[in-house]
Design an enzyme around this catalytic site. Sequence first.
Site, PDB file in Angstrom:
ATOM      1  N   ASP A  13     -26.098 -33.285 -39.024  1.00 18.44           N
ATOM      2  CA  ASP A  13     -26.926 -34.677 -39.210  1.00 18.44           C
ATOM      3  C   ASP A  13     -26.106 -35.616 -38.303  1.00 18.44           C
ATOM      4  O   ASP A  13     -25.748 -36.662 -39.056  1.00 18.44           O
ATOM      5  CB  ASP A  13     -28.250 -34.904 -40.198  1.00 18.44           C
ATOM      6  CG  ASP A  13     -28.885 -33.822 -40.097  1.00 18.44           C
ATOM      7  OD1 ASP A  13     -29.459 -32.971 -39.097  1.00 18.44           O
ATOM      8  OD2 ASP A  13     -29.583 -33.915 -41.124  1.00 18.44           O
ATOM      9  N   GLY A  40     -31.597 -30.683 -35.239  1.00 11.72           N
ATOM     10  CA  GLY A  40     -33.049 -31.737 -35.044  1.00 11.72           C
ATOM     11  C   GLY A  40     -31.983 -32.756 -34.287  1.00 11.72           C
ATOM     12  O   GLY A  40     -31.704 -33.363 -35.228  1.00 11.72           O
ATOM     13  N   HIS A  41     -31.573 -32.733 -32.990  1.00 14.03           N
ATOM     14  CA  HIS A  41     -30.985 -33.619 -32.328  1.00 14.03           C
ATOM     15  C   HIS A  41     -31.339 -34.577 -32.296  1.00 14.03           C
ATOM     16  O   HIS A  41     -32.654 -34.887 -31.224  1.00 14.03           O
ATOM     17  CB  HIS A  41     -30.110 -33.047 -31.508  1.00 14.03           C
ATOM     18  CG  HIS A  41     -29.127 -32.061 -32.276  1.00 14.03           C
ATOM     19  ND1 HIS A  41     -28.589 -31.003 -31.346  1.00 14.03           N
ATOM     20  CD2 HIS A  41     -28.796 -31.509 -33.449  1.00 14.03           C
ATOM     21  CE1 HIS A  41     -28.079 -30.190 -32.294  1.00 14.03           C
ATOM     22  NE2 HIS A  41     -28.390 -30.021 -33.555  1.00 14.03           N
TER      23      HIS A  41
HETATM   24  P1  GDP Z   1     -27.713 -35.022 -34.955  1.00 12.93           P
HETATM   25  O1  GDP Z   1     -28.506 -33.189 -35.861  1.00 12.93           O
HETATM   26  O2  GDP Z   1     -26.543 -34.406 -35.502  1.00 12.93           O
HETATM   27  O3  GDP Z   1     -27.961 -34.893 -33.483  1.00 12.93           O
HETATM   28  O4  GDP Z   1     -28.221 -35.695 -36.130  1.00 12.93           O
HETATM   29  P2  GDP Z   1     -29.642 -36.608 -35.965  1.00 12.93           P
HETATM   30  O5  GDP Z   1     -30.390 -36.799 -34.843  1.00 12.93           O
HETATM   31  O6  GDP Z   1     -30.473 -35.357 -36.853  1.00 12.93           O
HETATM   32  O7  GDP Z   1     -29.748 -37.552 -37.146  1.00 12.93           O
HETATM   33  C1  GDP Z   1     -28.706 -38.509 -36.797  1.00 12.93           C
HETATM   34  C2  GDP Z   1     -30.008 -39.787 -37.020  1.00 12.93           C
HETATM   35  O8  GDP Z   1     -28.691 -41.283 -36.633  1.00 12.93           O
HETATM   36  C3  GDP Z   1     -30.691 -40.213 -36.055  1.00 12.93           C
HETATM   37  O9  GDP Z   1     -32.168 -40.667 -35.964  1.00 12.93           O
HETATM   38  C4  GDP Z   1     -30.088 -40.627 -35.066  1.00 12.93           C
HETATM   39  O10 GDP Z   1     -30.918 -41.803 -34.105  1.00 12.93           O
HETATM   40  C5  GDP Z   1     -29.033 -41.773 -35.924  1.00 12.93           C
HETATM   41  N1  GDP Z   1     -27.584 -42.809 -35.089  1.00 12.93           N
HETATM   42  C6  GDP Z   1     -26.538 -41.737 -34.512  1.00 12.93           C
HETATM   43  N2  GDP Z   1     -26.392 -42.673 -33.857  1.00 12.93           N
HETATM   44  C7  GDP Z   1     -26.060 -43.536 -34.619  1.00 12.93           C
HETATM   45  C8  GDP Z   1     -25.371 -45.522 -34.922  1.00 12.93           C
HETATM   46  O11 GDP Z   1     -24.239 -45.011 -34.299  1.00 12.93           O
HETATM   47  N3  GDP Z   1     -25.851 -46.013 -35.888  1.00 12.93           N
HETATM   48  C9  GDP Z   1     -27.639 -45.605 -35.904  1.00 12.93           C
HETATM   49  N4  GDP Z   1     -27.648 -46.375 -37.125  1.00 12.93           N
HETATM   50  N5  GDP Z   1     -28.282 -44.420 -35.741  1.00 12.93           N
HETATM   51  C10 GDP Z   1     -27.286 -43.688 -35.161  1.00 12.93           C
HETATM   52  P1  IMO Z   2     -28.297 -30.227 -36.810  1.00  7.72           P
HETATM   53  O1  IMO Z   2     -27.720 -29.278 -36.256  1.00  7.72           O
HETATM   54  C1  IMO Z   2     -28.681 -30.871 -41.544  1.00  7.72           C
HETATM   55  C2  IMO Z   2     -29.321 -26.995 -43.695  1.00  7.72           C
HETATM   56  C3  IMO Z   2     -30.697 -26.597 -44.350  1.00  7.72           C
HETATM   57  C4  IMO Z   2     -30.471 -26.300 -45.430  1.00  7.72           C
HETATM   58  C5  IMO Z   2     -29.034 -24.661 -44.729  1.00  7.72           C
HETATM   59  C6  IMO Z   2     -29.835 -23.582 -44.685  1.00  7.72           C
HETATM   60  O2  IMO Z   2     -29.628 -31.443 -36.657  1.00  7.72           O
HETATM   61  O3  IMO Z   2     -27.372 -31.163 -37.355  1.00  7.72           O
HETATM   62  P2  IMO Z   2     -31.589 -22.440 -42.298  1.00  7.72           P
HETATM   63  O4  IMO Z   2     -32.937 -23.673 -42.532  1.00  7.72           O
HETATM   64  O5  IMO Z   2     -30.337 -23.009 -41.390  1.00  7.72           O
HETATM   65  O6  IMO Z   2     -31.713 -21.309 -43.258  1.00  7.72           O
HETATM   66  O7  IMO Z   2     -31.001 -23.762 -43.754  1.00  7.72           O
HETATM   67  O8  IMO Z   2     -29.192 -25.604 -43.924  1.00  7.72           O
HETATM   68  N1  IMO Z   2     -29.571 -26.948 -42.333  1.00  7.72           N
HETATM   69  C7  IMO Z   2     -29.793 -28.681 -41.879  1.00  7.72           C
HETATM   70  N2  IMO Z   2     -29.139 -29.832 -42.415  1.00  7.72           N
HETATM   71  N3  IMO Z   2     -28.714 -30.524 -39.965  1.00  7.72           N
HETATM   72  C8  IMO Z   2     -28.830 -29.490 -39.881  1.00  7.72           C
HETATM   73  O9  IMO Z   2     -28.934 -28.939 -37.999  1.00  7.72           O
HETATM   74  C9  IMO Z   2     -29.037 -28.156 -40.391  1.00  7.72           C
HETATM   75  N4  IMO Z   2     -29.841 -26.799 -40.260  1.00  7.72           N
HETATM   76  C10 IMO Z   2     -29.571 -26.641 -41.350  1.00  7.72           C
HETATM   77  O10 IMO Z   2     -31.200 -27.724 -44.767  1.00  7.72           O
HETATM   78  O11 IMO Z   2     -29.462 -26.977 -46.570  1.00  7.72           O
HETATM   79 MG    MG Z   3     -29.715 -33.110 -37.216  1.00  5.36          MG
END
Ligand code: GDP
Ligand code: IMO
Ligand code: MG
Length: 440
Positions: A13, A40-41
Site C-alpha cells: 500500500d 488493491g491498487h
Molecule cells: P498500492 O497498493 O501500493 O497501490 O497502494 P493503495 O492504493 O493500496 O494505497 C495507497 C493510497 O494512497 C490510495 O488511497 C491512493 O489513492 C493514495 N495515494 C497515493 N499517493 C498519494 C499521495 O501522494 N498523497 C495522498 N494523500 N494519497 C496518495
Molecule cells: P498491495 O499490492 C498490504 C498482507 C495481509 C496479511 C499478509 C498475508 O495492495 O500493496 P495474504 O492474503 O497475502 O495471504 O495475506 O499480507 N497483504 C497486504 N498488505 N497490501 C497488500 O497488497 C497486501 N497483500 C497482502 O494483510 O498481513
Molecule cells: Mg494496496
Amino acid sequence: MANIVIVGTQWGDEGKGKIVDLLAENADAVVRFQGGNNAGHTMVVDGEQFISHLIPSGILQKKICIIGNGLVVDPKVLIEEINYLKQKDITVTPKNFIISDRAQVIMPYHKLIDTGRENLKADKKIGTTGRGIGPCYEDKAARTGIRFVEFTNETGFAEKLKAVLAEKNFYIEKFLKLTPPVFEEIFAEYSEYAKILAPYIADASAAINKLIKNGGQILLEGAQGIHLDIDHGTYPYVTSSNTVAGSACAGAGIGPKYIDEVIGIVKTYTTRVGAGPFPTELFDKTGDFIQKKGAEFGATTGRRRRCGWLDLVVLNNAVKLNGLTGLAITKLDVLGELKSLMICTGYKYKNGIIKDFPADGKVLEKCQPVYEEMPGWNEDIALIDKYDNLPQNTKNYLKRIEELSEIPIYIISVGPQRDRTIVLNNPFLNISGIKTPSFT
Ligand code: GDP
Ligand code: IMO
Ligand code: MG
C-alpha cells in the site's frame, strides 16, 4: 528503450497503483508478475477513483495489460473487474488484455482453507486477506494446482478438479470441520467462468518477449511489499509469493538482461495491515493523525492500516534486496502540519544498534527504533508541481532520505491524483540510458 520494475519497499500500500498508472503513459505494456487479488491498487484520474485487484494499473492509460504466470487468479473476481471497467467505458478485450496460460486459478476451496485456518488460529492469526492466496500457492508448489491452460480445457479441468477435491475435502471436513464444497457445483460454476475468460488466455511470456524484441517498453508492476516477501519478509507474517524485483522475471517469463531500472515506492511514513512486527508503529495521537489524514484503510479488505514513522532500516533492506535504482516517494502531503518528523535509522537491540533487518521475528519485536528528528512544515504542498517550490524543510527531509538510502528520488507524489506528482526523472523518457542526476 527501458523496462522498469516497480516494487513496494515496505509492507504494501505504498501507492504502487498511482505510480504505475503515471509511468504507464510512456510504457507499451504493463505486467503484473506475482500475488493475486490480495492486492488493491488505487488510481485517481479526473476526480474518479479506480481500485484494481488483478488487472494491471496501466489499463486507464489504454496500454496492453498482462497477467503473468506468477499470479494466482480468482476468475470470479477477474470477471467482475473486467465488467466494472467495461461499465466505465474502459476497453478490456483480448487485444489489450492477456492472462498467462500458466497462471494458477484460485478455487473456492482455497478461500475456504485460508479463512478456515485463520479462524482456528486464535491469537496467532496472520491477518490474511482471506482471498485464498496462500493455499493456492501451496498447491502450485505441491504440483496439484490448476493453471489456466487446464482450466479452459473442459476435460482437463474436470479431471484435475476431481483429483484435488478428494484431498481438499478430507482436510476441510476432518481438520477444519467445515462443509466441503461439492464437485458438481464448483464444476458447473467455474466452467462458466472458464468460458468467459478463455479468449484472454495466451502465452504471456511469448507476448512480452515479442514486445521487447519489437522495441516496446515494459512496466512490471509488483504487488504487496518487500517485507511481505515469502523469503525476505517478516516470516510467517508475510504473503505467499516472492515480492522482490527478482521475481519479476520468473513471474513474467523474461530474462534478467531486459530489466533496466527498479523503482522502489516509499510511503513517507510506514503502514501495515494484518499482524506482524512493525518497529516504528505509533500508538499515539501522531499515529491517529497520519491514519486519518492519509485515509489509511485497506483498499482490499477495508481494514484500518497500522501507521508509524518512516523506517530506513526497512528501506535499506529493500534497496539491498531489489537493487533499487530510483525511489518514488508518496503521500508527502500527509506529513504537513506535523511539528517534527522522525526517521528511524537503526534498531536498538540489547546493548547494540542493528542496521540490518533481522530474520528473527522475536528479535524484531524487541527492537526499539533509533530516531533522527527533523523539523516538519506547515504549508499545504498538495498543489506544488515543482521541486523548487517545495518548502525548505520538505526538501531537507527528501534529501535526508536520499542520503540515508544512497538512492536518487525519481518521483515525488503529493496527492492521490495522477497529476499531483513531481517527476524528477522518468526512465522511460531517458532514452539514452544515461541517468539524469538526482536533484541533490
Ligand atoms: P498500492 O497498493 O501500493 O497501490 O497502494 P493503495 O492504493 O493500496 O494505497 C495507497 C493510497 O494512497 C490510495 O488511497 C491512493 O489513492 C493514495 N495515494 C497515493 N499517493 C498519494 C499521495 O501522494 N498523497 C495522498 N494523500 N494519497 C496518495
Ligand atoms: P498491495 O499490492 C498490504 C498482507 C495481509 C496479511 C499478509 C498475508 O495492495 O500493496 P495474504 O492474503 O497475502 O495471504 O495475506 O499480507 N497483504 C497486504 N498488505 N497490501 C497488500 O497488497 C497486501 N497483500 C497482502 O494483510 O498481513
Ligand atoms: Mg494496496
